[in-house]
Design an enzyme around this catalytic site. Structure first.
Site, PDB file in Angstrom:
ATOM      1  N   ARG A   1     -76.305 -65.477  56.446  1.00 24.51           N
ATOM      2  CA  ARG A   1     -75.267 -64.478  55.546  1.00 24.51           C
ATOM      3  C   ARG A   1     -74.464 -65.174  54.911  1.00 24.51           C
ATOM      4  O   ARG A   1     -74.314 -64.696  53.499  1.00 24.51           O
ATOM      5  CB  ARG A   1     -74.448 -63.568  56.614  1.00 24.51           C
ATOM      6  CG  ARG A   1     -75.119 -62.451  57.260  1.00 24.51           C
ATOM      7  CD  ARG A   1     -74.620 -61.796  58.205  1.00 24.51           C
ATOM      8  NE  ARG A   1     -74.521 -62.487  59.697  1.00 24.51           N
ATOM      9  CZ  ARG A   1     -73.553 -62.637  60.399  1.00 24.51           C
ATOM     10  NH1 ARG A   1     -72.509 -61.884  60.040  1.00 24.51           N
ATOM     11  NH2 ARG A   1     -73.551 -63.262  61.398  1.00 24.51           N
TER      12      ARG A   1
ATOM     13  N   HIS B   1     -72.695 -61.969  69.575  1.00 28.09           N
ATOM     14  CA  HIS B   1     -73.042 -62.535  68.379  1.00 28.09           C
ATOM     15  C   HIS B   1     -74.025 -61.364  67.680  1.00 28.09           C
ATOM     16  O   HIS B   1     -74.717 -60.800  68.331  1.00 28.09           O
ATOM     17  CB  HIS B   1     -73.616 -63.626  68.435  1.00 28.09           C
ATOM     18  CG  HIS B   1     -73.917 -64.727  67.329  1.00 28.09           C
ATOM     19  ND1 HIS B   1     -74.581 -64.134  66.181  1.00 28.09           N
ATOM     20  CD2 HIS B   1     -73.137 -65.673  66.950  1.00 28.09           C
ATOM     21  CE1 HIS B   1     -74.410 -65.062  65.188  1.00 28.09           C
ATOM     22  NE2 HIS B   1     -73.604 -66.151  65.670  1.00 28.09           N
TER      23      HIS B   1
END
Lengths: 631, 381
Positions: free
Chosen positions: A269, A249
């Site tokens: 994000r 990740h």
């Protein structure tokens, strides 16, 4: 063997996460006497860490969703290396598995018309993830745990004994699967609390032990993730598939050390957070691969406009697929442009008002405030890639979860391979646990029915041997400490078989693993057998080393880059390699890797895709069924 | 940034154990669990500790740090002075297996005693419809990570092993509350909370809420609403004894008719409609049954105070009324207690104290209808 507790069950399930509990519920509901064995307390499994949700095409938020669309998304996410039959079963059955949870008491977030709410997630075409805030995994575990309690209450009423047909053996570790000839006869292990040995006579064993992340230094995984099921299957004569594919990740915490590896959700994000290097530069613009060039913004201004006007602008490159972002961060750090603690900066503070951040990202705000002393509304987070999930696992029959090559052995969940191909989509893990947990429970029950009452027997000599192997670490010469060997293993895998792989480094890793194996054999533990973490680690270490060898060998052999396997020396995806699965088997003390053709998708599933898309992945020979340039 | 910390850690079992002293390195940003792990790796390889996610999500690493129940993974070292000795001990409410690991099977036993979610029998999977606002109350309790810190800190069982058989503890009170508030659960759960799980032992000290790492409002959102539903009665609103409690729970479903009956009878006596002797056996019967389901004193004290007074037991009446004042938080409840005290003082012919008590009663609740007994001149007519 005087110091041995012995039990007899129809089915023994190793692991009490989502897959194990769902498997046990199914076996018990099929009338089989079932034991659940877990290394931790009941209800503490790693499944609780899952946040985002359970992917299932219920179509509650967008009625255009269907199992076909979910299937397509899953195959794309796995870069077409998935076992098509698993992806098909998964997409078809996930909705029923989610609805069933509601009948057991799960309380998902709701849509305005009172149905289960579904959220958007990377790689899923429609809003598809059933969720409970950001604690969906906890809800899943608790619901299954409470369902098991309700089954025990039924047995209490019927037999006066809640554990008549379903018992949880908590804080108990299995060290070996025992067989008679080619068939499973039971399992051997020890109580963590007392160190006392325990053996289960059982013709069917279901592995549901999760992943292997604890072989890596930086990981989002808990201590339990030592690849026990992977190793048990290998040692019992089973095989592992796709072990070279590991998902990193892109955004884990990197500081402070105590929380290194803990996930920082992708939503940061999605909501506007951007990645910057030490020079303050938004470096992701330099890392857009050619295949995505026309789908992502070319400059910051356009990327920024996308958040408010996604129809007329392209999304910022911070939202590229996980593997791309992880590689980019890795490169920046290696080039000396990283943050003080070896990551990069994830900045949301300069992008959104403080109040908005606290409202949209409450758990991230809390996590950084509590654990890092960082106020994410005022300063940037430091983040870096973290080992998150292993796509590879036990090779199984898709419909039953039966392990290939070992009669009576089954596997489900992260420990099973094939479902996710080379890369797993977010949200497909929890649904995987439920769909294939149930199928393994069913498969084991049907296998038992086919035995016609004959049960393989455990040989006394096998128990003696297993017991001797388990206490071996107490008899060492004192030259090695398990913690030291473990730390070196984690460094080796992290640095040499990590996100970006090179032939020479993997060769080095394999040599280092040989050395660590020799040293592990000399590991010596102090104290006695009662709740002794040094001893537990010494035994887990053997599993980690065996599984790490599989990862390194398979990764060295696959000469292409795909999903969770990136070769610096073979940076492109290859249609020839797509037709190949790498299969690992135990070979004495070593591991062998062989190539095996990937089953090809039937025409009706192939026709769910555009020819143009399949051209990117497949050879022309595979696509003869589809007319040229047509759907 | 690193320094050497002084740690004292429990080693051994309940019967055979001691606090061991260690000097151990601490690096910047670490939590107590990191330091425990360093002890394992360097000085005490067989130090037993439970842990799992190391992110405050699984609830495994519960222990006591300087006597306070906490998660080891969520306690940062910089919350201590560098010269301070950090003492880490196992959970006190449960038997020690070894070092920091305790036997928490009590909790799994109790979990099995709570009847499971029971939906309507004819409701099919996929047909469940619930509004977000209706599931949110139960969702708060489903945040529980089962760290059992609330069980550990609860004084009903912390040092009272004898209460364990009859007391489920805060973790299971929120489990019962969760099911009770589930929009589709069909079982009646309030009375069992009191009768089978010992809710009545709880006297709302809120210790459980204070230690909950998930910030669940155990006392305010689960225990108090359940208590009030159990005890809640159709008291004459004019007397307001439970008005505030009732107002807090909009979904009151259960009335305690016995407590209601006792209070109504006593108020009739106070109003002069009947004499105490004629209703005495009814009141006693009602109160005995009410006590079986009510909490220990907090809501019954006013009732008992009035009963003592009407039965002529002035000292007991004063004591109960004062106890009631120390527990009850609502203005109306305080006012009622002061009215009872005023009547006691009046009967004892203590005019100054009587007037003071009446003023207090009026200050808390100017419209308390029971004040009519004292007329305009603050004296009973």
């Amino acid at each position: 063997m005087t110091d041995l507790e012995r039990h007899s069950y129809d089915v023994v399930v190793i692991g009490a996460g989502g897959a194990g509990l769902r498997a046990a519920i199914e076996a018990r509901e099929q009338g089989k006497r079932t034991a659940i064995i877990c290394k931790s307390l009941f209800g503490k499994a790693h499944t609780v860490m899952a946040e985002g949700g359970i992917a299932a095409s219920m179509g509650n938020v967008n009625s255009k969703d269907s199992w076909q669309v979910h299937f397509r998304d899953t195959m794309r996410g796995g870069k077409f290396l998935n076992l098509w039959r698993m992806a098909e079963l998964h997409a078809k059955e996930a909705p029923q598995r989610v609805w069933e949870l509601e009948t057991w008491g799960a309380l998902f977030d709701r849509t305005p018309d009172g149905r289960i709410s579904q959220r958007n997630f990377g790689g899923h075409e429609y809003p598809r993830l059933a969720h409970v805030g950001d604690r969906t995994g906890l809800e899943l575990i608790r619901t299954l745990q409470q369902k098991i309690v309700s089954l025990q209450q039924e047995d209490e009423r019927e037999f006066g004994d809640p554990e008549a047909r379903l018992r949880v053996f908590a804080e108990c570790t299995i060290t070996e699967i025992l067989k008679e000839d080619e068939r499973v006869a039971g399992a051997f292990g020890y109580w963590r609390e007392s160190g006392r040995f325990i053996a289960f006579d059982a013709p069917a064993v279901i592995l549901a032990t999760g992943g292997i992340g604890k072989s890596f230094k930086v990981t989002s995984n808990s201590w339990e993730y030592t690849g026990d099921g992977h190793a048990l299957a290998l040692k019992a004569g089973g095989s592992l598939v796709n072990m070279e594919f590991i998902q990193f990740h892109p955004t884990g915490m990197v500081w402070p050390p105590s929380v290194k590896g803990i996930l920082v959700t992708e939503s940061v994000r999605g909501d506007g957070g951007v990645l910057k290097n030490a020079g303050g530069q938004r470096f992701m613009f330099d890392y857009v691969p050619d295949v995505f060039r026309d789908k992502y913004a070319h400059d910051e201004a356009e990327g920024d406009r996308w958040y408010t006007d996604p129809d007329n602008n392209r999304r910022p490159p911070e939202l590229l697929p996980r593997d791309e972002v992880a590689r980019a961060i890795n490169s920046e750090v290696k080039a000396g442009r990283g943050s003080p603690h070896g990551g990069v900066f994830l900045d949301v503070a300069s992008r959104l008002p403080a109040e908005t951040i606290r409202k949209k990202l409450p758990s991230m705000y809390h996590q950084f405030k509590e654990l890092a002393g960082v106020d994410i509304t005022a300063e940037a987070m430091e983040v870096g890639p973290t080992c998150h999930y292993v796509m590879g696992g036990v090779e199984v029959e898709p419909d039953t979860g039966a392990a290939v090559g070992v009669q009576g052995l089954f596997a489900a969940g992260e420990v099973a391979g094939g479902m996710h191909g080379s890369n797993r989509l977010g949200g497909n893990s929890l649904s995987d646990l439920l769909v294939f947990g149930r199928r393994a429970g069913l498969g084991a029950s049907q296998y038992l029915d086919g035995l016609d009452g004959t049960r393989p027997a455990i040989a006394g000599a096998d128990i003696d041997q297993a017991a001797a192997a388990a206490v071996a670490p107490f008899n060492g010469d004192g030259s090695e400490n398990p913690y030291t060997v473990h730390t070196e293993l984690q460094m080796t895998m992290n640095d040499l078989v990590g996100i970006i792989r090179r032939s020479e480094e993997m060769q080095d890793a394999l040599e280092k693993l040989e050395e660590l194996k020799r040293r592990a054999a000399a590991v010596t533990v102090e104290g006695h057998r009662q709740f002794n973490p040094g001893w537990h680690l010494a035994l887990d270490l053997d599993n980690m080393l065996l599984v790490s060898q599989c990862v390194a060998r398979a990764a060295l052999m696959r000469e292409e880059s795909r999903g969770g396997h990136t070769r610096e020396d073979y940076p492109l995806m290859s249609a020839e390699w797509r037709q190949v699965n790498l299969i690992c088997r135990a070979d004495g003390d070593d591991v062998s890797v062989t190539r095996q053709p990937l089953p090809s998708m039937p025409d009706e599933l192939l026709q769910l895709f555009e020819r143009e898309e399949l051209n990117k992945y497949m050879t022309d020979d595979e696509l003869t069924v589809l007319p040229e340039g047509d759907a | 940034m690193g320094y050497t910390a002084k740690f004292r850690v429990w080693r051994g079992t309940d019967e055979d154990g001691a606090l061991n002293d260690y000097d151990v390195d601490v690096n910047e940003g670490e939590v107590v669990l990191d330091v425990i792990h360093r002890l394992q790796a360097t000085q005490a390889p067989d130090l037993a500790v439970r842990w799992n996610c190391k992110a405050g999500k699984c609830g495994s690493c519960s222990a006591e740090i300087n006597g306070r129940p906490r998660l080891l993974c969520m306690t940062r070292m910089n919350t201590f002075d560098q010269s301070e000795t950090v003492t880490v001990t196992p959970l006190r409410a449960f038997p020690v297996i070894r070092d920091l690991v305790t036997n928490v099977s009590f909790n799994y036993q109790k979990a099995r005693e709570v009847p499971s979610f029971t939906p309507p029998p004819d409701l099919k999977a996929g047909d469940y419809r619930m509004q977000q606002i209706d599931v949110e109350r139960s969702q708060e309790f489903r945040k529980c990570i089962e760290c059992f810190l609330c069980q550990d800190t609860c004084h009903v069982i912390r040092d009272h092993e004898e209460n364990k058989p009859v007391f489920a503890g805060p973790r299971f009170f929120i489990r019962i509350a969760e099911l009770d508030m589930h929009p589709l659960d069909t079982l009646e759960r309030k009375h069992s909370a009191q009768e089978d799980y010992g809710l009545g032992y709880c006297n709302i000290t809120k210790c459980c809420t204070e230690v909950c790492p998930e910030g669940i409002h155990i006392t305010d959102n689960a225990i108090i609403p359940m208590k009030e539903r159990v005890v809640d009665a159709k008291y004459d609103p004019a007397f307001g004894l439970f008005r505030v409690l009732r107002a807090r729970s909009k979904s009151t479903k259960t009335m305690n008719e016995q407590a209601d009956r006792a209070w109504s009878l006593l108020c009739s006596v106070e109003a002069g409609d009947v004499d105490y002797a004629s209703v005495r056996s009814d009141v006693e019967d009602a109160m005995r049954q009410a006590k079986g389901v009510a909490s220990t004193g907090t809501v019954l004290a006013s009732l008992e105070a009035l009963d003592h007074f009407e039965a002529g037991r002035l000292d007991e009446a004063a004591a109960e009324a004062q106890a009631s004042l120390s527990w009850h938080r609502s203005a109306q409840e305080r006012s009622d207690a002061w009215v009872t005290l005023a009547r006691v003082y009046d009967a004892q012919e203590r005019p100054t104290a009587t007037v003071e008590a009446i003023e207090n009663a009026r200050r808390h609740w100017p419209d308390n209808p029971r004040l009519r007994h004292f007329g305009g001149d603050e004296r009973r007519p």
